[in-house]
Design a protein around this motif. Structure first.
Motif, short mmCIF file in Angstrom:
data_model
loop_
_atom_site.label_atom_id
_atom_site.label_comp_id
_atom_site.label_asym_id
_atom_site.label_seq_id
_atom_site.Cartn_x
_atom_site.Cartn_y
_atom_site.Cartn_z
N ALA A 1 0.09 3.82 0.33
CA ALA A 1 -1.28 3.54 -0.09
C ALA A 1 -1.32 3.09 -1.53
O ALA A 1 -0.41 3.36 -2.31
CB ALA A 1 -2.14 4.79 0.09
N ARG A 2 -2.41 2.39 -1.86
CA ARG A 2 -2.71 2.09 -3.26
C ARG A 2 -4.10 2.63 -3.56
O ARG A 2 -4.99 2.66 -2.70
CB ARG A 2 -2.64 0.59 -3.53
N LEU A 3 -4.29 3.06 -4.79
CA LEU A 3 -5.56 3.64 -5.19
C LEU A 3 -6.61 2.55 -5.35
O LEU A 3 -6.37 1.54 -6.03
CB LEU A 3 -5.40 4.40 -6.52
N ALA A 4 -7.77 2.74 -4.73
CA ALA A 4 -8.87 1.78 -4.86
C ALA A 4 -9.96 2.29 -5.79
O ALA A 4 -10.57 1.51 -6.52
CB ALA A 4 -9.48 1.50 -3.48
N ASP A 5 -10.19 3.61 -5.79
CA ASP A 5 -11.25 4.16 -6.65
C ASP A 5 -11.02 5.66 -6.79
O ASP A 5 -10.34 6.29 -5.96
CB ASP A 5 -12.63 3.89 -6.04
N VAL B 1 -10.26 7.18 -3.20
CA VAL B 1 -10.34 6.16 -2.14
C VAL B 1 -9.03 5.39 -2.16
O VAL B 1 -8.61 4.90 -3.22
CB VAL B 1 -11.53 5.21 -2.35
N LEU B 2 -8.39 5.30 -1.00
CA LEU B 2 -7.07 4.66 -0.89
C LEU B 2 -7.11 3.55 0.15
O LEU B 2 -7.78 3.67 1.18
CB LEU B 2 -6.02 5.69 -0.47
N HIS B 3 -6.37 2.50 -0.12
CA HIS B 3 -6.19 1.43 0.86
C HIS B 3 -4.77 1.48 1.40
O HIS B 3 -3.80 1.43 0.63
CB HIS B 3 -6.47 0.07 0.23
N HIS B 4 -4.64 1.59 2.72
CA HIS B 4 -3.36 1.55 3.39
C HIS B 4 -3.21 0.17 4.03
O HIS B 4 -4.00 -0.73 3.77
CB HIS B 4 -3.28 2.64 4.45
N ALA C 1 -5.18 8.20 -10.48
CA ALA C 1 -6.60 8.55 -10.38
C ALA C 1 -7.09 9.21 -11.67
O ALA C 1 -8.18 8.92 -12.16
CB ALA C 1 -6.81 9.48 -9.19
N LYS C 2 -6.28 10.11 -12.22
CA LYS C 2 -6.65 10.75 -13.49
C LYS C 2 -6.80 9.71 -14.60
O LYS C 2 -7.74 9.76 -15.40
CB LYS C 2 -5.59 11.77 -13.90
#
Length: 336
Positions: free
Chosen positions: A196-200, A222-225, A322-323
């Motif tokens: 996954a990559r972080l989206a928000d 929120v992650l995009h796979h 995310a942090k």
């Protein structure tokens, strides 16, 4: 058989790990992985903790190493994630190699890199606590994804709510709400939907009357796979406990509930697929017990746990990102 060393007799060490170990050791007739000799524990507050006759408290890790054979011992590291690196170095220097580390492995990328280098250089077998990955509910969800009966997985929604005000006021071992519950669910998202990559990401403070604990109220990721999107929401000021997961497929919808606490180990699963009658199940799901049992067996078989460590590392990396997204903006707002 393997001996046990617990480092840290707080909520995780005494409340969770020791409780599970007592259950597994009592079932020795079914599982010979657990030596019946007393558990050895190290904690500076141990003099004020009632541990029972099946636990021997050592004054230091060095003293514990004299009471144990490090090569035949599993170490449970139940200290806060911010103080892991030096502890792991000390354990490695004393010959301990089989180590279960409470999630998350650590809370920043630099320390993660140092821990991984140490593990590879010293041959440490690091198992990161991941009971949700050993959960019966997760296994059923994996089956639903891999069999493809409802089409492609498109979305994962996870809500983790619990009241954590007292512990947040009493301890500061976890820097943000991202470090409390999301490591459990993030691993499940990676297992179900892949990399996954972080989206928000969002983070809020915990406010109790006039007291404000920065960054410990709620967290959202929120992650995009590859073909799916995951959303994880963790609320630490909720008046109720909930660990709910929902999966959306092309031709169906699934709702699962992980056990909400350690006093009732049952999961719920509701499956609604196009053209079929919806089904509901309740079934046993003592995930932490299953995880510890399987991990001890893995140590006996000589497994290196690198796959599990890789997932634990991805969790740290995504949470660190995310942090950075949340806290950099917050610091800029304070400065301006």
């Amino acid at each position: 058989m393997l001996r046990t060393l617990i480092i840290g007799l707080g909520h995780s060490g005494a409340g969770l790990h020791l409780t599970v170990l007592r259950k597994l050791r009592a079932a020795r007739q079914w599982d010979a992985a657990f030596d019946q000799a007393p558990v050895v524990a190290v904690d500076p507050r141990a003099h004020a903790i009632t541990v029972g006759p099946d636990v021997r408290v050592a004054a230091s890790i060095a003293e514990a190493a004299e009471l144990l054979d490090p090569a035949r011992t599993v170490v449970h590291v139940c200290t806060p994630p911010t103080v892991r690196l030096e502890l792991l170095r000390e354990l490695a220097g004393l010959g301990f190699r089989n180590i279960i580390v409470e999630k998350p492995v650590t809370t920043d990328l630099a320390t993660l890199a140092a821990i991984l280098n140490l593990a590879y250089a010293e041959g440490l077998r690091l198992a990161v606590v991941a009971p949700w990955l050993a959960s019966s509910l997760t296994a059923r969800l994996v089956d639903l994804v891999t069999t493809g009966g409802m089409g492609t997985l498109r979305a994962i929604e996870i809500h983790q709510s619990k009241p954590r005000m007292g512990r947040s006021l009493a301890t500061d071992g976890h820097p943000t709400a991202f470090d409390i519950e999301p490591p459990h669910s993030l691993g499940v998202c990676l297992r179900l939907a892949g990399a996954a990559r972080l989206a928000d990401a969002r983070l809020s403070d915990m406010t109790i009357g006039s007291t404000v604990i920065p960054n410990m109220g709620s967290a959202e990721l929120v992650l995009h796979h590859g073909t799916a999107t995951s959303r994880i929401v963790s609320e630490l000021v909720s008046p109720v406990r909930e660990r709910r997961i929902e999966l959306d497929f092309d031709r169906g919808h699934v709702i699962g509930h992980y056990p909400g606490s350690g006093d009732d180990h049952y999961a719920h699963l509701h499956v609604a697929a196009d053209g079929r009658q919806a089904t509901r199940e309740i079934f046993p799901d003592d995930a932490l017990t299953a995880y510890v049992r399987d991990t001890y067996r893995g140590f006996l078989r000589g497994e290196d746990f690198r796959t599990e460590l890789a997932i634990g590392s991805q969790v740290v990396e995504l949470i660190a990102e995310a942090k950075d997204l949340c806290l950099t903006g917050a610091e800029a707002a304070r400065v301006s």
